[in-house]
Motif scaffolding. Structure first.
Motif: not given
Length: 121
Positions: A35-37, A70
């Motif tokens: 995910t983006s994080r 991330g």
């Protein structure tokens, strides 16, 4: 099933194609998700019923080693941890299931770190 032609449907189409091939091989898989994080990695048995090893940036041990969870550095740390845990359980030869994500950036960094610390794929 995938009517829209956008990033997510393209990724899911690639994931299906990859998984179909890996099921035919009946191999132990290193499955990743990003995910983006965060980055997540699991070693899954050939029948997909048993998870052998897990590592993710949500773990306290990993998140304290990196400033931001991330990026490529965090992906490398996850690759290192998943490889060490898999080798400890006696698994070294695996197939890489990138879940349809392109083999670039964080995915590439995780794979290289896993190879460096003992996984063969």
């Amino acid at each position: 099933m995938f009517v829209k032609n956008n990033k997510k449907s393209s990724r899911l189409r690639r994931a299906l194609r990859i998984r179909r091939h890996l099921y035919r091989l009946n191999a132990i898989r290193l499955v990743i998700h990003k995910t983006s994080r965060h980055m997540y990695a699991q070693i899954v048995s050939p029948d997909s019923l048993k998870i052998i090893a897990v590592a993710s940036t949500l773990e306290k041990v990993i998140s304290t080693k990196v400033k931001y969870t991330g990026n490529k550095i965090a992906a490398g740390v996850v690759g290192e941890f998943i490889a060490k845990r898999a080798v400890k359980k006696g698994v070294s030869k695996i197939s890489f299931d990138r879940s349809g994500f392109k083999y670039h950036g964080r995915v590439l960094e995780l794979a290289n770190a896993a190879r460096k610390f003992g996984l063969i794929f």
